[in-house]
Design a protein around this motif. Structure first.
Motif: not given
Length: 393
Positions: A341-342, A366-368, A383-384, A391-392
């Protein structure tokens, strides 16, 4: 039979009996020969008490009645116990077959009971008792969960002395292949056996959604929940689900989430289990204690342990005074060690994984596989790359 002078008494009838089933039972009647002796053949019993014989003479005009009694002694034989296995390892949760046989020292089959013992490192205990068949053989399936030693013991019975087989060691391999991490990948900086969850005991993911039990709520209060939090006990649910650990073994994990997203969360993690997607650790975040820095359960330690968790009434990491979305129980952090996390005060919990990905445990788009699977259950990668593990629902 002899008279008082030691002379043989010929031609007199004798009644013979042997002891069995707690009573005297008749044998064929005999008549003494010219030398005063009579002979009979009996089948020996393995029970020594049944090998007692008595002979009775009823008496006649010349000789008075008399009785003689004795026991036929047998040589005790040694039990030779075999315990055979194929291979020295088995995959966790899979059956492992053992064959056993007992003979005497000359190779005759021995029947009876065989005691099977196991020592998995916590001391020797009786695993089971098995009955030997007419050929003196038996077989069992065992399900070791960790490396164990086995041995079989035949207890003294009848004319057979006790015998013990040599010990056989069986190691346990992971349920599935462990995660292959990149060379040089650092291990989580927080690790303790106290946080290791129990191994899964039921097949499949076995997802459960439960109300919060008293003992768990009492453990949450003052750590992941406190007065003034936006949701209370009635708004939360305990989700339990089996997951596959990085080591390839299956564990029983749990997290607390908002009741409005509990079912989809349970189903999503069941799908991860069924797809073979690994999670390093999944225990409630309150196990990491209270942190005054985040004013909730210690998320720094939870991330450093690579713990997957959800509800935690706390501040945003790096932003004191700003309430985290985890406070509502709809946010989930997954494998945070590999997905840093940044924060406003730097990257946590480590920087090594920032520029690296992994097909199973570290996602960078998002393709993972993980991101796409969770999206099917309405759980988004909010938040990518700025907060990779968040995740939410």
């Amino acid at each position: 039979m002899t008279d008082a002078n030691g002379q043989p008494v010929a031609g007199v009838p004798l009644t013979t009996q042997r002891y069995g089933y707690k009573t005297w039972m008749p044998l064929p009647d005999l008549v003494t020969g010219s030398d005063g002796t009579a002979y009979a053949t009996i089948q020996m019993s393995k029970w020594r008490i049944d090998n007692r014989v008595r002979v009775q003479f009823a008496g006649n005009a010349t000789y008075g009645a008399s009785t003689g009694e004795g026991a036929v002694t047998m040589k005790m034989r040694e039990a030779v116990v075999y315990l055979e296995v194929k291979g020295s390892s088995v995959r966790d949760e899979h059956p492992y077959r053992m064959w056993m046989a007992v003979t005497d020292e000359v190779g005759n089959a021995v029947t009876g009971k065989l005691e099977v013992q196991v020592d998995d490192g916590s001391g020797t205990r009786i695993l089971t008792n098995v009955s030997l068949d007419a050929k003196g053989k038996a077989r069992i399936d065992v399900y070791p969960r960790k490396g164990s030693k086995y041995r079989a013991i035949f207890r003294t019975e009848g004319w057979i002395y006790q015998g013990t087989s040599p010990s056989r060691y069986v190691s346990v391999l992971p349920y599935t292949n462990p995660v292959a991490l990149p060379a040089g990948a650092p291990k989580p900086s927080v690790h303790t056996r106290a946080l290791t969850p129990a191994r899964a005991t039921v097949a499949g993911a076995f997802p459960q959604v439960l109300t919060i039990p008293d003992h768990i709520w009492n453990h949450m209060v003052g750590r992941s929940w406190r007065s003034g939090c936006p949701v209370g006990r009635a708004d939360l649910r305990l989700v339990r689900v089996n997951y596959i650990g990085f080591d390839g073994f299956r564990y029983r994990g749990e997290m607390v989430v908002n009741k409005s997203v509990a079912t989809r969360t349970a189903n999503a993690f069941a799908a991860m289990h069924n797809s073979g997607i690994p999670i390093r650790l999944m225990v409630r975040v309150d196990w990491f204690g209270y942190s005054s820095t985040v004013r909730g359960a210690d998320d720094y330690r939870s991330m450093a342990a690579d713990n997957t968790s959800a509800f935690n009434c706390r501040d945003v990491v790096g932003k004191p005074g700003t309430r985290s979305p985890h406070s509502y129980g709809r946010s989930i952090d997954i494998n945070p060690w590999e997905n840093p996390y940044h924060s406003a005060r730097g990257v946590v919990p480590n920087t090594w994984w920032v520029s690296r990905s992994h097909p199973q445990v570290a996602w960078r788009s998002s393709g993972h596989t993980v991101v796409k699977l969770l999206a099917r259950y309405g759980i988004r990668w909010t938040y990518g790359l700025s907060d990779k593990h968040h995740f939410d629902a």
